[in-house]
Design a protein around this motif. Structure first.
Motif, PDB file in Angstrom:
ATOM      1  N   THR A  60       0.827  -1.212   0.000  1.00 56.20           N
ATOM      2  CA  THR A  60       0.000   0.000   0.000  1.00 56.20           C
ATOM      3  C   THR A  60       0.868   1.272   0.000  1.00 56.20           C
ATOM      4  OG1 THR A  60      -0.223  -0.375   2.389  1.00 56.20           O
ATOM      5  CG2 THR A  60      -2.109  -0.960   1.018  1.00 56.20           C
ATOM      6  N   GLU A  61       2.170   1.080  -0.249  1.00 54.64           N
ATOM      7  CA  GLU A  61       3.053   2.253  -0.351  1.00 54.64           C
ATOM      8  C   GLU A  61       3.215   2.631  -1.828  1.00 54.64           C
ATOM      9  OE1 GLU A  61       7.509   2.303   0.358  1.00 54.64           O
ATOM     10  OE2 GLU A  61       6.812   3.230   2.225  1.00 54.64           O
ATOM     11  N   THR A  62       3.194   3.926  -2.104  1.00 54.00           N
ATOM     12  CA  THR A  62       3.326   4.362  -3.493  1.00 54.00           C
ATOM     13  C   THR A  62       3.930   5.774  -3.531  1.00 54.00           C
ATOM     14  OG1 THR A  62       2.117   4.506  -5.598  1.00 54.00           O
ATOM     15  CG2 THR A  62       0.995   5.409  -3.677  1.00 54.00           C
ATOM     16  N   ILE A  63       4.235   6.228  -4.750  1.00 52.19           N
ATOM     17  CA  ILE A  63       4.673   7.625  -4.920  1.00 52.19           C
ATOM     18  C   ILE A  63       3.675   8.315  -5.836  1.00 52.19           C
ATOM     19  CG2 ILE A  63       6.472   9.167  -5.794  1.00 52.19           C
ATOM     20  CD1 ILE A  63       8.541   7.084  -5.019  1.00 52.19           C
ATOM     21  N   HIS A  64       3.073   9.382  -5.325  1.00 56.89           N
ATOM     22  CA  HIS A  64       2.069  10.123  -6.079  1.00 56.89           C
ATOM     23  C   HIS A  64       2.684  11.442  -6.551  1.00 56.89           C
ATOM     24  CE1 HIS A  64      -1.952  11.316  -7.240  1.00 56.89           C
ATOM     25  NE2 HIS A  64      -1.805  12.459  -6.587  1.00 56.89           N
ATOM     26  N   LYS A  65       2.366  11.823  -7.795  1.00 58.96           N
ATOM     27  CA  LYS A  65       2.877  13.097  -8.309  1.00 58.96           C
ATOM     28  C   LYS A  65       1.725  14.093  -8.395  1.00 58.96           C
ATOM     29  CE  LYS A  65       6.004  15.009 -11.674  1.00 58.96           C
ATOM     30  NZ  LYS A  65       6.793  14.861 -12.865  1.00 58.96           N
ATOM     31  N   GLU A  66       1.924  15.270  -7.843  1.00 57.05           N
ATOM     32  CA  GLU A  66       0.888  16.308  -7.911  1.00 57.05           C
ATOM     33  C   GLU A  66       1.559  17.664  -8.006  1.00 57.05           C
ATOM     34  OE1 GLU A  66      -2.854  16.692  -5.233  1.00 57.05           O
ATOM     35  OE2 GLU A  66      -1.423  18.174  -4.499  1.00 57.05           O
ATOM     36  N   ASN A  67       1.061  18.491  -8.893  1.00 57.93           N
ATOM     37  CA  ASN A  67       1.608  19.851  -9.063  1.00 57.93           C
ATOM     38  C   ASN A  67       3.137  19.825  -9.191  1.00 57.93           C
ATOM     39  OD1 ASN A  67      -0.979  21.090  -8.795  1.00 57.93           O
ATOM     40  ND2 ASN A  67      -0.837  20.975  -6.572  1.00 57.93           N
ATOM     41  N   GLY A  68       3.659  18.800  -9.844  1.00 55.39           N
ATOM     42  CA  GLY A  68       5.107  18.708 -10.084  1.00 55.39           C
ATOM     43  C   GLY A  68       5.898  18.154  -8.904  1.00 55.39           C
ATOM     44  N   CYS A  69       5.229  17.893  -7.767  1.00 59.54           N
ATOM     45  CA  CYS A  69       5.933  17.388  -6.577  1.00 59.54           C
ATOM     46  C   CYS A  69       5.657  15.897  -6.387  1.00 59.54           C
ATOM     47  CB  CYS A  69       5.451  18.117  -5.321  1.00 59.54           C
ATOM     48  SG  CYS A  69       5.619  19.890  -5.406  1.00 59.54           S
ATOM     49  N   LEU A  70       6.621  15.217  -5.754  1.00 57.36           N
ATOM     50  CA  LEU A  70       6.456  13.789  -5.485  1.00 57.36           C
ATOM     51  C   LEU A  70       6.088  13.590  -4.016  1.00 57.36           C
ATOM     52  CD1 LEU A  70       9.644  12.546  -7.379  1.00 57.36           C
ATOM     53  CD2 LEU A  70       7.272  12.464  -8.183  1.00 57.36           C
ATOM     54  N   PHE A  71       5.115  12.725  -3.781  1.00 59.73           N
ATOM     55  CA  PHE A  71       4.699  12.426  -2.407  1.00 59.73           C
ATOM     56  C   PHE A  71       4.724  10.920  -2.202  1.00 59.73           C
ATOM     57  CE2 PHE A  71       2.693  16.445  -3.460  1.00 59.73           C
ATOM     58  CZ  PHE A  71       2.892  17.203  -2.308  1.00 59.73           C
ATOM     59  N   LYS A  72       5.665  10.459  -1.390  1.00 59.26           N
ATOM     60  CA  LYS A  72       5.683   9.045  -1.034  1.00 59.26           C
ATOM     61  C   LYS A  72       4.754   8.873   0.165  1.00 59.26           C
ATOM     62  CE  LYS A  72       8.814   5.229  -0.727  1.00 59.26           C
ATOM     63  NZ  LYS A  72      10.176   4.788  -0.895  1.00 59.26           N
ATOM     64  N   LEU A  73       3.926   7.864   0.125  1.00 60.78           N
ATOM     65  CA  LEU A  73       3.021   7.634   1.255  1.00 60.78           C
ATOM     66  C   LEU A  73       2.549   6.187   1.274  1.00 60.78           C
ATOM     67  CD1 LEU A  73      -0.584   8.951   0.568  1.00 60.78           C
ATOM     68  CD2 LEU A  73       1.102   8.846  -1.235  1.00 60.78           C
TER      69      LEU A  73
END
Ligand code: SAM
Length: 256
Positions: A60-73
């Motif tokens: 359930t861990e992933t890296i999401h990209k939004e507004n050019g930023c990376l969010f690992k969660l």
């Protein structure tokens, strides 16, 4: 909304599972994801999700990209609100060069990361009480090379992650801008925010409120917390519908 994609995970609406039973394999391919999951609840003050994996990889861990930023969660440990995407970028665009910012509910860096990535603050104090969110906040500062990049401008790390209770930590900082991106009990944190904000500084105060009280209750609460300081309301807008008749709004207030 039938589903939302967070990194390589497809979150399916909890009421739609039956309609897609037997077709989940196709959904994995169609959406080019590794996992399909449903979120059955968001719990407690740390907003921890309850998650059930329905198909694909159990991770359930992933890296999401939004507004050019990376969010690992990890979607089973920390929340991700798709409805706040526009607000996260709006705030990043408001920040002026050299500001000192306090993000009182920093989470995994929802606001702090885009601010430091797209704008040029002198310092962002990112306070988070949940060690699991704090873990990803640190990962995301690293992943977006925030402090590496910002060292060149300011000679110091721009984001300072702090593990702890923002009610206690915020009053020790003098801030030009304070982000109060939290709902339900945000008003309990207005006094420490007012204590910390410089004259002329701006507080972005979030509240979940019955729509008919949207133009009164949050503003009354800010003015009450400000006591004898003058308050200038710069804006009040709906971020998203929260539940029937209730909206999640954000008030921008300048405190003099
Ligand atoms: N505004 C975010 C967005 O754009 O999606 C969502 C905010 S969020 C999930 C709220 C965060 O505040 C959680 O990570 C929670 O652990 C944290 N939190 C709650 N109470 C806190 C406190 N007293 N001090 C610091 N962080 C707190």
């Amino acid at each position: 909304m039938k589903w939302k994609k967070i990194g390589r995970i497809l979150i399916i609406d909890k009421n739609l599972e039956d309609a897609y039973i037997g077709k989940l394999g196709n959904l994995l391919k169609e959406h080019n994801v590794d996992t399909i999951a449903k979120i059955t609840g968001i719990n407690g003050k740390m907003r921890k999700p309850s998650v059930q994996v329905l198909a694909g990889s159990k991770s359930t861990e992933t890296i999401h990209k939004e507004n050019g930023c990376l969010f690992k969660l990890d979607i089973s440990k920390v929340m991700w609100s798709k409805g706040n995407t526009t607000e996260r970028m709006r705030i990043a665009n408001l920040v002026r060069d050299g500001e000192v910012i306090v993000d009182m509910f920093a989470g995994i860096g929802y606001f702090s990361i885009p601010i430091a990535f797209h704008s040029n603050p002198q310092k962002v104090y990112s306070i988070e009480i949940n060690p699991e969110s704090y873990f990803y906040l640190n990962k995301n500062i690293y992943l977006n090379k925030i402090n590496h990049r910002s060292n060149k401008n300011w000679g110091h790390d721009v984001i300072k992650p702090i593990l702890g209770d923002s009610a206690l930590i915020t009053p020790n900082i003098s801030a030009d801008r304070i982000l109060m991106g939290y709902v339900k009990t945000t008003h309990n944190f207005l006094a420490p925010a007012v204590n910390s904000i410089n004259s002329g500084g701006i507080i972005h105060y979030h509240e979940t409120v019955p729509e008919k009280l949207m133009d009164t209750r949050p503003i009354k609460r800010i003015k009450k917390a400000a006591e004898d300081r003058e308050v200038e309301i710069l804006g009040n807008k709906i971020i998203k519908r929260y539940s029937p008749g209730v909206v999640h709004c954000v008030v921008d207030a300048r405190i003099l």
